[in-house]
Design a protein around this motif. Sequence first.
Motif, PDB file in Angstrom:
ATOM      1  N   HIS A  73     108.366  54.163 -10.448  1.00 57.23           N
ATOM      2  CA  HIS A  73     109.345  55.223 -10.161  1.00 57.23           C
ATOM      3  C   HIS A  73     110.710  54.633  -9.840  1.00 57.23           C
ATOM      4  N   TRP A  74     110.721  53.582  -9.025  1.00 62.39           N
ATOM      5  CA  TRP A  74     111.992  52.965  -8.643  1.00 62.39           C
ATOM      6  C   TRP A  74     112.667  52.289  -9.831  1.00 62.39           C
ATOM      7  N   ASP A  75     111.904  51.753 -10.762  1.00 63.63           N
ATOM      8  CA  ASP A  75     112.492  51.133 -11.949  1.00 63.63           C
ATOM      9  C   ASP A  75     113.165  52.151 -12.843  1.00 63.63           C
ATOM     10  N   LEU A 135     108.523  52.469   2.973  1.00 66.04           N
ATOM     11  CA  LEU A 135     107.642  53.356   2.215  1.00 66.04           C
ATOM     12  C   LEU A 135     106.476  52.576   1.609  1.00 66.04           C
ATOM     13  N   PHE A 136     106.772  51.398   1.084  1.00 65.33           N
ATOM     14  CA  PHE A 136     105.736  50.530   0.526  1.00 65.33           C
ATOM     15  C   PHE A 136     104.706  50.154   1.594  1.00 65.33           C
ATOM     16  N   ARG A 191     114.473  51.074   3.280  1.00 63.18           N
ATOM     17  CA  ARG A 191     113.733  52.325   3.132  1.00 63.18           C
ATOM     18  C   ARG A 191     112.579  52.150   2.150  1.00 63.18           C
ATOM     19  N   ARG A 192     112.829  51.446   1.060  1.00 65.00           N
ATOM     20  CA  ARG A 192     111.765  51.205   0.074  1.00 65.00           C
ATOM     21  C   ARG A 192     110.648  50.355   0.664  1.00 65.00           C
ATOM     22  N   LEU A 248     104.958  53.461  -7.166  1.00 67.65           N
ATOM     23  CA  LEU A 248     106.266  53.444  -6.518  1.00 67.65           C
ATOM     24  C   LEU A 248     107.238  52.554  -7.277  1.00 67.65           C
ATOM     25  N   ARG A 249     106.785  51.381  -7.654  1.00 69.06           N
ATOM     26  CA  ARG A 249     107.664  50.458  -8.385  1.00 69.06           C
ATOM     27  C   ARG A 249     108.086  51.048  -9.723  1.00 69.06           C
ATOM     28  N   GLU A 264     118.875  50.869   1.419  1.00 66.90           N
ATOM     29  CA  GLU A 264     117.914  51.393   0.441  1.00 66.90           C
ATOM     30  C   GLU A 264     116.713  50.470   0.314  1.00 66.90           C
ATOM     31  N   TRP A 265     116.938  49.162   0.360  1.00 67.89           N
ATOM     32  CA  TRP A 265     115.823  48.215   0.298  1.00 67.89           C
ATOM     33  C   TRP A 265     114.933  48.344   1.529  1.00 67.89           C
ATOM     34  N   THR A 293     114.749  54.818 -11.781  1.00 68.63           N
ATOM     35  CA  THR A 293     115.973  55.316 -11.150  1.00 68.63           C
ATOM     36  C   THR A 293     117.022  54.262 -11.028  1.00 68.63           C
TER      37      THR A 293
END
Length: 73
Positions: free
Chosen positions: A69-71, A15-16, A11-12, A66-67, A8-9, A73
Amino acid sequence: MSELKEEEWRRRFALFALIRLSAVMLVMLGIAIALTGLVRPGGWPAPGIAIGLLGIGEALIGPRLLRRHWDKT
């Protein structure tokens, strides 16, 4: 926050990096449109500047969104 898996990291991060790369490409495209004969002879400053500013905005705001949004989830 739960432990995130390594996949997952990765993939993130991808995307970043994609957001940053697309922002740089937009800025470069804007410069090319404004200063060269890419779209019309002699350049076309108004749309080129607008596209370049969109790229700068994406570079500054995209990763923060993005950050955020990720925070959540």
